[in-house]
Scaffold this motif. Structure first.
Motif, PDB file in Angstrom:
ATOM      1  N   SER A 137       0.842  -1.182   0.000  1.00  0.00           N
ATOM      2  CA  SER A 137       0.000   0.000   0.000  1.00  0.00           C
ATOM      3  C   SER A 137       0.882   1.238   0.000  1.00  0.00           C
ATOM      4  O   SER A 137       1.858   1.307   0.737  1.00  0.00           O
ATOM      5  CB  SER A 137      -0.916   0.004   1.230  1.00  0.00           C
ATOM      6  OG  SER A 137      -1.673   1.183   1.262  1.00  0.00           O
ATOM      7  N   ARG A 183      -0.588   4.480   0.153  1.00  0.00           N
ATOM      8  CA  ARG A 183      -1.418   5.608   0.505  1.00  0.00           C
ATOM      9  C   ARG A 183      -0.658   6.554   1.423  1.00  0.00           C
ATOM     10  O   ARG A 183       0.186   6.137   2.211  1.00  0.00           O
ATOM     11  CB  ARG A 183      -2.702   5.155   1.185  1.00  0.00           C
ATOM     12  CG  ARG A 183      -3.628   4.326   0.282  1.00  0.00           C
ATOM     13  CD  ARG A 183      -4.965   4.123   0.965  1.00  0.00           C
ATOM     14  NE  ARG A 183      -4.803   3.574   2.295  1.00  0.00           N
ATOM     15  CZ  ARG A 183      -5.783   3.482   3.186  1.00  0.00           C
ATOM     16  NH1 ARG A 183      -6.985   3.932   2.883  1.00  0.00           N
ATOM     17  NH2 ARG A 183      -5.557   2.967   4.366  1.00  0.00           N
ATOM     18  N   THR A 184      -0.993   7.818   1.325  1.00  0.00           N
ATOM     19  CA  THR A 184      -0.291   8.820   2.117  1.00  0.00           C
ATOM     20  C   THR A 184      -0.529   8.607   3.603  1.00  0.00           C
ATOM     21  O   THR A 184       0.395   8.741   4.417  1.00  0.00           O
ATOM     22  CB  THR A 184      -0.752  10.225   1.695  1.00  0.00           C
ATOM     23  OG1 THR A 184      -0.548  10.377   0.286  1.00  0.00           O
ATOM     24  CG2 THR A 184       0.026  11.295   2.434  1.00  0.00           C
TER      25      THR A 184
END
Length: 496
Positions: free
Chosen positions: A188, A190-191
């Motif tokens: 992953s 994601r931020t």
């Protein structure tokens, strides 16, 4: 001597092939030939002649599992006779479910061309030695020949490794079988996940006591104070309004308003305004420092056409406010004459203007629940703080106000459930019997009850300076600010 050597090598090859067949086909379907049929003396199994070669024979084209035609029983074994062109082939088993068989070529297809060797496979010798069998290296390589790299034992079917004898003849594993693939891990990017993976900031050392001298971590008391300060500094998604209300005069509304404003201002670093919303004349101008302005809400209403312009700035509004340096908040005082009564429309104009430039509005109300500006303040409230003293008249007025609000509908009822009771007693104000009887009542109706200790600086009834308060008083004010901020967060996150 040579025949014995060849015979021994061939027996090893037979044992390896038998092991592979056993692991590849758990239920063998080999049939024994009749007495009159021709048999082959290589692996001790009989197969029909004329079958297509399988995957094993493609890897070992010069080894023969069965001849192209049946041989008589009295014919000597093929490894005892010199052969010019040895051909090792293996027929397809009779069982249709056998994985050794290859798909038969279609009628409209031509014979496939020899497959080019893959880069990861070792090169096969051009001329077979001893019938094309591959024997382990003796450690003496020809000049210019690179010794093969060591390989890990190939896994067999079911995850079991091959025996050392089978590894000599099947260095790349069983033909046609793929190595088990490891499950690919989902990554992953994601931020939020990357930010959560960052290490947490190190806790600052203690700021007071012996722990601060030794640069140790803060104790339980100091850590809880830091948590309360962080809660009071909650960043709300819009400007919020806190209303301080109790119809009884002298119940501590103005000191509680200034204590709460100072605690919020110090925790948030500014952005807080305290507003005296008395319809006639309040006393907040007597409890705050006269810094740079003697203007009141009446003066602000007169300058409203200029202050509501799109290019109006905070400095333009601050000219009508009092800045309290020690608490880091501003103050808007009420009218000082009886000829300028504040009504509902005036409240709305001032509330919209202050909400443009301040994040938190703390509103001190008057004693008249029937006035229009008092009711407008209740409609705009995100949180309610009820100051009381443990005295009969102060508590009775608060109970009557709660009963009145309880009849105003669901919004007022939710405001009561989120209310915070601030108990601020002066010298000699505590009645133990009243506290014993009414504390359970307020704890059941409101979200919390915060006790503010008696402070002589507040009892002097002069300008309230936060730097002159006792440490216990400042700590109680911070707890009040944290509890009110917590209730505002609940109100903003609860759908109506």
């Amino acid at each position: 001597m040579t025949d014995s050597h060849n015979s021994g090598q061939h027996k090893d090859r037979e044992a390896a092939a038998a092991e592979v067949r056993r692991m590849w086909q758990p239920t063998p379907s080999w049939t024994q030939p009749d007495d009159g049929e021709a048999v082959e003396e290589t692996a001790g199994t009989a197969e029909d002649a004329g079958q297509q070669p399988d995957a094993l024979s493609e890897d070992f084209q010069s080894d023969s599992w069965a001849g192209p035609a049946a041989k008589p029983a009295d014919q000597p074994a093929p490894w005892t006779q010199p052969q010019a062109t040895p051909s090792w082939t293996q027929p397809v088993p009779d069982s249709a479910a056998s994985s050794w068989s290859q798909p038969e070529p279609q009628d409209d297809q031509t014979d496939p061309e020899p497959e080019a060797p893959r880069p990861d496979e070792p090169a096969k010798p051009e001329a077979p030695v001893f019938g094309g069998g591959s024997f382990p290296s003796t450690g003496q390589e020809q000049p210019g020949q690179v010794p093969p790299a060591p390989q890990t034992p190939p896994p067999a079917q079911g995850g079991q490794p091959l025996s050392p004898a089978a590894q000599h003849f099947f260095p790349q594993g069983i033909p046609g079988q793929q190595a088990p693939q490891q499950p690919q891990q989902n990554l992953s990017f994601r931020t939020d996940d990357l930010i959560q993976a960052l290490p947490l900031p190190r806790e600052a050392p203690a700021e007071r006591g012996v722990r601060s001298m030794l640069k140790l971590r803060p104790g339980t008391t100091e850590r809880s104070e830091r948590l309360a300060r962080a809660t009071a500094a909650t960043a709300f998604r819009r400007p919020v309004t806190i209303v301080i209300a109790n119809p009884k005069g002298g119940s501590g509304k103005t000191p509680t308003t200034l204590l709460l404003s100072g605690a919020l201002g110090q925790a948030r670093g500014g952005g807080v305004v305290a507003w005296d919303n008395n319809e006639l004349r309040g006393n907040m101008h007597l409890r705050t420092h006269d810094t740079n302005s003697r203007s009141t809400v009446t003066d602000m209403l007169q300058a409203m056409p200029m202050l509501t312009q799109p290019d109006a700035r905070l400095g333009d509004v601050a000219a009508y406010l009092r800045h309290q340096v020690s608490g880091q908040y501003d103050v808007l005082t009420s009218a000082t004459t009886t000829y300028a009564q504040i009504e509902a429309k005036d409240f709305d104009q001032v509330h919209r203007l202050l909400s443009r430039f301040y994040k938190v509005l703390v509103i001190d109300t008057g004693n008249n629940e029937g006035s229009s500006n008092w009711r407008e303040a209740m409609k705009a409230a995100d949180a309610l703080v009820i100051p009381i003293k443990w005295k009969s008249l102060s508590c009775a007025a608060a109970v009557q106000m709660l009963e009145e609000l309880d009849n105003q509908g669901p919004e007022a009822q939710r405001l009561i459930r989120r209310a915070v009771i601030a108990v601020s007693n002066g010298p000699g104000d505590v009645n133990k019997d009243v506290e014993k009887q009414l504390r359970p009542y307020f704890e059941s109706r409101a979200a919390a009850v915060i006790d503010i200790p008696t402070d002589m600086h507040i009892a002097a009834e002069g300008p309230l300076d936060h730097s002159a308060l006792q440490p216990a008083t400042r700590r109680a004010a911070l707890d009040l600010a944290a509890k009110v901020s917590e209730q505002i967060t609940i109100a903003l996150n609860t759908p109506r």
